[in-house]
Design an enzyme around this catalytic site. Structure first.
Site, PDB file in Angstrom:
ATOM      1  CD  GLU A   1      -1.783  -2.222   1.743  1.00 42.20           C
ATOM      2  OE1 GLU A   1      -0.773  -2.366   2.461  1.00 42.20           O
ATOM      3  OE2 GLU A   1      -2.544  -3.157   1.439  1.00 42.20           O
TER       4      GLU A   1
ATOM      5  CE1 TYR B   1       7.818   0.452  -3.293  1.00 39.02           C
ATOM      6  CE2 TYR B   1       6.064   2.020  -2.890  1.00 39.02           C
ATOM      7  CZ  TYR B   1       7.108   1.248  -2.427  1.00 39.02           C
ATOM      8  OH  TYR B   1       7.440   1.275  -1.098  1.00 39.02           O
TER       9      TYR B   1
HETATM   10  C1  LIG Z   1      10.184   6.412  -1.282  1.00 37.44           C
HETATM   11  C2  LIG Z   1      11.654   6.337  -0.887  1.00 37.44           C
HETATM   12  C3  LIG Z   1      11.911   4.978  -0.217  1.00 37.44           C
HETATM   13  C4  LIG Z   1      12.531   6.442  -2.141  1.00 37.44           C
HETATM   14  O1  LIG Z   1      13.876   6.252  -1.757  1.00 37.44           O
HETATM   15  P1  LIG Z   1      15.083   6.932  -2.559  1.00 37.44           P
HETATM   16  O2  LIG Z   1      16.319   6.238  -2.112  1.00 37.44           O
HETATM   17  O3  LIG Z   1      15.044   8.399  -2.421  1.00 37.44           O
HETATM   18  O4  LIG Z   1      14.715   6.534  -4.055  1.00 37.44           O
HETATM   19  P2  LIG Z   1      15.725   6.263  -5.255  1.00 37.44           P
HETATM   20  O5  LIG Z   1      16.844   7.246  -5.195  1.00 37.44           O
HETATM   21  O6  LIG Z   1      16.074   4.829  -5.289  1.00 37.44           O
HETATM   22  O7  LIG Z   1      14.819   6.669  -6.483  1.00 37.44           O
HETATM   23  C5  LIG Z   1      14.109   5.699  -7.207  1.00 37.44           C
HETATM   24  C6  LIG Z   1      13.018   6.368  -8.009  1.00 37.44           C
HETATM   25  O8  LIG Z   1      12.036   6.903  -7.138  1.00 37.44           O
HETATM   26  C7  LIG Z   1      11.516   8.109  -7.691  1.00 37.44           C
HETATM   27  N1  LIG Z   1      11.781   9.187  -6.735  1.00 37.44           N
HETATM   28  C8  LIG Z   1      12.568   9.140  -5.639  1.00 37.44           C
HETATM   29  N2  LIG Z   1      12.497  10.309  -4.982  1.00 37.44           N
HETATM   30  C9  LIG Z   1      11.664  11.098  -5.680  1.00 37.44           C
HETATM   31  C10 LIG Z   1      11.163  12.413  -5.483  1.00 37.44           C
HETATM   32  N3  LIG Z   1      11.531  13.145  -4.433  1.00 37.44           N
HETATM   33  N4  LIG Z   1      10.270  12.901  -6.380  1.00 37.44           N
HETATM   34  C11 LIG Z   1       9.877  12.165  -7.432  1.00 37.44           C
HETATM   35  N5  LIG Z   1      10.321  10.884  -7.676  1.00 37.44           N
HETATM   36  C12 LIG Z   1      11.197  10.380  -6.812  1.00 37.44           C
HETATM   37  C13 LIG Z   1      12.209   8.330  -9.016  1.00 37.44           C
HETATM   38  O9  LIG Z   1      11.429   7.683 -10.015  1.00 37.44           O
HETATM   39  C14 LIG Z   1      13.489   7.566  -8.804  1.00 37.44           C
HETATM   40  O10 LIG Z   1      14.039   7.112 -10.015  1.00 37.44           O
HETATM   41  P3  LIG Z   1      15.024   8.043 -10.870  1.00 37.44           P
HETATM   42  O11 LIG Z   1      16.037   8.568  -9.897  1.00 37.44           O
HETATM   43  O12 LIG Z   1      15.573   7.089 -11.866  1.00 37.44           O
HETATM   44  O13 LIG Z   1      14.153   9.112 -11.433  1.00 37.44           O
HETATM   45  C15 LIG Z   1      12.054   7.524   0.053  1.00 37.44           C
HETATM   46  O14 LIG Z   1      11.596   8.723  -0.506  1.00 37.44           O
HETATM   47  C16 LIG Z   1      11.516   7.399   1.460  1.00 37.44           C
HETATM   48  O15 LIG Z   1      12.101   6.706   2.302  1.00 37.44           O
HETATM   49  N6  LIG Z   1      10.391   8.075   1.765  1.00 37.44           N
HETATM   50  C17 LIG Z   1       9.810   8.080   3.102  1.00 37.44           C
HETATM   51  C18 LIG Z   1       9.247   6.730   3.451  1.00 37.44           C
HETATM   52  C19 LIG Z   1       8.224   6.278   2.434  1.00 37.44           C
HETATM   53  O16 LIG Z   1       7.355   7.030   2.021  1.00 37.44           O
HETATM   54  N7  LIG Z   1       8.340   4.984   2.049  1.00 37.44           N
HETATM   55  C20 LIG Z   1       7.433   4.368   1.112  1.00 37.44           C
HETATM   56  C21 LIG Z   1       6.266   3.837   1.844  1.00 37.44           C
HETATM   57  S1  LIG Z   1       5.128   3.027   0.714  1.00 37.44           S
END
Ligand SMILES: CC(C)(COP(=O)(O)OP(=O)(O)OC[C@H]1O[C@@H](n2cnc3c(N)ncnc32)[C@H](O)[C@@H]1OP(=O)(O)O)[C@@H](O)C(=O)NCCC(=O)NCCS
Length: 159
Positions: A115, A127
């Protein structure tokens, strides 16, 4: 799954099974990351239940992120995936997601479910870029500052 995560990866970065000693660091990250964080008890229950639990750790043994997934009856469910805000947008979230998908595949799961808050653009992009599809909407699934927030249910079929 994409061929290679586009990651700024340090060679010292490792994904390791979550040891309870790391819980204080995990809790700090969790509280920074979410408006409605999991409590320590929820984390402990997940570990006790034997869920697949991982940390992304660097050379200093600092936790940069963590992930939890349950697996039962052919279905895996991503329960939590989080990267510390100081380490975001370096490919670490994707790295952990791909790790969970590999674990689910190796355990003969047929689907990965999760979710995600309707407003969580970063997570949705991550995702969906890995092939997750929107399967439905759970109305008012999450607590929110004002009332409740919907969750998209996403799924990835393991073939
Ligand atoms: C969601 C989360 C896990 C992503 O982690 P991250 O290490 O920053 O992500 P990545 O660097 O691996 O990025 C992967 C993809 O996510 C997307 N993405 C990551 N951060 C983004 C942002 N701020 N805005 C838009 N897209 C974003 C992009 O598609 C990115 O791919 P790209 O770099 O090739 O464009 C992180 O933002 C987080 O921990 N958020 C808080 C907790 C949370 O919401 N978890 C998910 C619960 S369902």
């Amino acid at each position: 799954m994409s061929a290679q995560p586009q990651a700024d990866l340090r060679p010292s970065l490792r994904i390791l099974p979550l040891h309870p000693d790391w819980l204080p660091q995990v809790l700090e990250i969790e509280r920074r990351a979410y408006e409605f964080p999991w409590s320590e008890n929820i984390f402990r229950d997940c570990i006790k239940a034997g869920y697949s639990a991982w940390v992304l750790s660097d050379a200093r043994e600092a936790v940069n992120g963590y992930a939890f997934m349950s697996m039962a009856a052919g279905e895996s469910h991503v329960l939590n995936l989080c990267v510390d805000d100081a380490y975001r947008q370096r490919g670490y979230g994707r790295l952990m997601l791909l790790h969970l998908m590999r674990i689910a595949r190796a355990a003969n799961m047929t689907i990965v479910l999760l979710e995600v808050r309707r407003s969580n653009k970063a997570a949705l992009k991550l995702y969906e870029s890995e092939g997750f599809q929107r399967l439905g909407l759970r109305k008012g699934y999450y607590p929110a500052k004002e009332g409740r927030e919907d969750a998209f249910v996403l799924g990835y079929d393991i073939v």
